[in-house]
Design an enzyme around this catalytic site. Structure first.
Site, PDB file in Angstrom:
ATOM      1  N   ASN A   1      -0.879  -6.629   6.839  1.00 36.27           N
ATOM      2  CA  ASN A   1      -2.239  -7.178   6.952  1.00 36.27           C
ATOM      3  C   ASN A   1      -2.907  -7.218   5.588  1.00 36.27           C
ATOM      4  OD1 ASN A   1      -4.806  -7.968   8.313  1.00 36.27           O
ATOM      5  ND2 ASN A   1      -3.494  -7.504  10.096  1.00 36.27           N
TER       6      ASN A   1
ATOM      7  N   HIS B   1      -4.443  -5.199   3.487  1.00 34.11           N
ATOM      8  CA  HIS B   1      -4.099  -4.285   2.395  1.00 34.11           C
ATOM      9  C   HIS B   1      -2.732  -4.636   1.801  1.00 34.11           C
ATOM     10  CE1 HIS B   1      -3.126  -0.314   0.497  1.00 34.11           C
ATOM     11  NE2 HIS B   1      -4.364  -0.492   0.100  1.00 34.11           N
ATOM     12  N   CYS B   2      -1.820  -5.065   2.667  1.00 33.18           N
ATOM     13  CA  CYS B   2      -0.442  -5.373   2.254  1.00 33.18           C
ATOM     14  C   CYS B   2      -0.376  -6.598   1.350  1.00 33.18           C
ATOM     15  CB  CYS B   2       0.419  -5.648   3.473  1.00 33.18           C
ATOM     16  SG  CYS B   2       0.405  -4.366   4.708  1.00 33.18           S
ATOM     17  N   ILE B   3      -1.367  -7.500   1.448  1.00 34.49           N
ATOM     18  CA  ILE B   3      -1.265  -8.755   0.675  1.00 34.49           C
ATOM     19  C   ILE B   3      -2.172  -8.742  -0.557  1.00 34.49           C
ATOM     20  CG2 ILE B   3      -0.557 -10.057   2.711  1.00 34.49           C
ATOM     21  CD1 ILE B   3      -3.357 -11.280   2.855  1.00 34.49           C
TER      22      ILE B   3
ATOM     23  N   ARG C   1       0.886  -5.945  -2.375  1.00 35.47           N
ATOM     24  CA  ARG C   1       0.730  -4.480  -2.327  1.00 35.47           C
ATOM     25  C   ARG C   1       2.035  -3.770  -2.686  1.00 35.47           C
ATOM     26  NH1 ARG C   1      -3.136  -1.462  -3.240  1.00 35.47           N
ATOM     27  NH2 ARG C   1      -4.373  -3.071  -2.249  1.00 35.47           N
TER      28      ARG C   1
END
Ligand SMILES: NCCCCCC(N)=O
Length: 357
Positions: A346, A348-350, A86
């Site tokens: 989480n 969204h970040c990955i 992300r």
């Protein structure tokens, strides 16, 4: 608005596919990053039922990642320092002529030498360019501006939501004023209205990324983490963020419809788990009993589905019901991502969406 008509689509718009990275660094991830790799593989598997997924991996982990990931997932060799696509991946923009470009922001590991989360980040800085090379997609060089994809959310219709705490933090673009930052975001993403939330969540190691506070469900509608318990660690910031959203209108002059997603109990790393993380002077401190963020808003919207975090928390079921209400026409898939929370982010970040041309 931009001369060339390119804009950042909403995450809920149709994707070509999803990009991810592979977790390996042992000063972020415990037990040789094996629990994290299993969690990442579960997330990739969940998304791959909806759209093509590509996982980028360091050379020495290619065989292991290939073996752990489902065969319908593409695995390519791209080196990185950590696994947050992300923030490390390109932000894709598109025009209405079916052309797609990638914006290559400057990256400094969430703060560089002023409270950045690791050192160095040299490989991370080339990931955007390498992803775009593989896709033969032209690149906008935006190396004059430090930004992570997790720090912004857009509705695809001219509105962007971000937090002052992160994007105006001196450890990102110290020499730029708020107006200059606004100009950059408007220029690169074709934004007309920026909604500024003052603070992100408490002790968020990214300095308050907006993607841990809220996300765009569809134009005119956002979902925010919510708790009625004044003792919850994020009670004040979420109340404040909600009040700010209530007072705003978007680029089209619309008031926002706001869905409330229950906040689960936050994640605390155990003595045992902390002992399995390598010490490194330059790494973010993950010592025993440190509290990490757990929130369902850090989800990922993909073609026909939404992949959401689960924490083994009583609120998991309640959150699924809210997602079903928000998205009656999408399949909701929950993946236990406690291990990803321990790394500071989480789902969204990955992940990083590549829009359909
Ligand atoms: N340790 C780095 C955590 C990065 C989290 C990324 C995000 N919230 O988008």
């Amino acid at each position: 608005p931009r001369k060339d008509g390119f804009r950042m689509p909403g995450e809920f718009e149709e994707h070509e596919g999803t990009w991810m990275l592979w977790p390996v660094r042992t000063d972020t991830w415990r037990a040789g990053a094996k629990p994290a790799q299993r969690a990442f593989a579960e997330v990739a598997k969940a998304i791959s039922q909806f759209e093509p997924v590509t996982v980028c991996v360091n050379a020495d982990q290619f065989e292991n990642a290939r073996a752990l990931l489902d065969e319908n997932i593409r695995v390519v060799e791209i080196s990185s320092n950590d696994a947050w696509m992300r923030d490390i991946g390109p932000t894709f923009v598109k025009n209405d002529k079916g052309e797609v470009r990638g914006v290559d922001w400057q990256f400094n590991a969430w703060g560089g030498l002023d409270e950045g989360l690791y050192f160095p980040w040299d490989k991370d800085q080339l990931v955007k360019q390498k992803v775009l090379e593989i896709e033969n997609i032209d690149r906008y060089d935006a190396k004059d501006f430090v930004l992570e994809g997790g720090a912004i959310h857009v509705d695809g219709e001219g509105t962007l939501i971000t937090t002052e705490q992160c994007v105006l933090n001196p450890n990102r673009n110290a020499d730029m004023s708020k107006e200059e930052v606004e100009e950059k975001l408007k220029e690169y993403l074709n934004i007309e209205k920026i909604i500024w939330i003052k603070d992100g969540l408490v002790d968020d190691e990214t300095d308050g990324h907006v993607d841990e506070v809220l996300f765009y469900v569809r134009p005119g509608e956002v979902a925010i983490g919510w708790t009625d318990d004044p003792k919850h660690p994020h009670y004040e910031v979420l109340q404040a963020a909600y009040k700010q959203l209530e007072q705003e209108v978007d680029a089209k002059g619309r008031k926002l419809k706001i869905y409330k997603l229950p906040m689960p109990k936050q994640i605390t790393i155990t003595e045992e788990e902390s002992r399995e993380i390598d010490f490194a002077a330059d790494a973010f401190d993950r010592s025993a009993n440190t509290e990490f963020i757990a929130t369902y808003v850090n989800c990922y919207i993909c073609n026909g589905g939404v992949v959401i975090p689960a924490f083994g928390d009583p609120k998991d079921e309640e959150a699924i019901e809210v997602f079903k209400e928000m998205y009656p026409d999408r399949k909701i898939v929950a993946v236990n991502t406690r291990e990803v929370s321990l790394g500071g982010g989480n789902i969204h970040c990955i992940t990083q969406q590549q829009p359909k041309a």
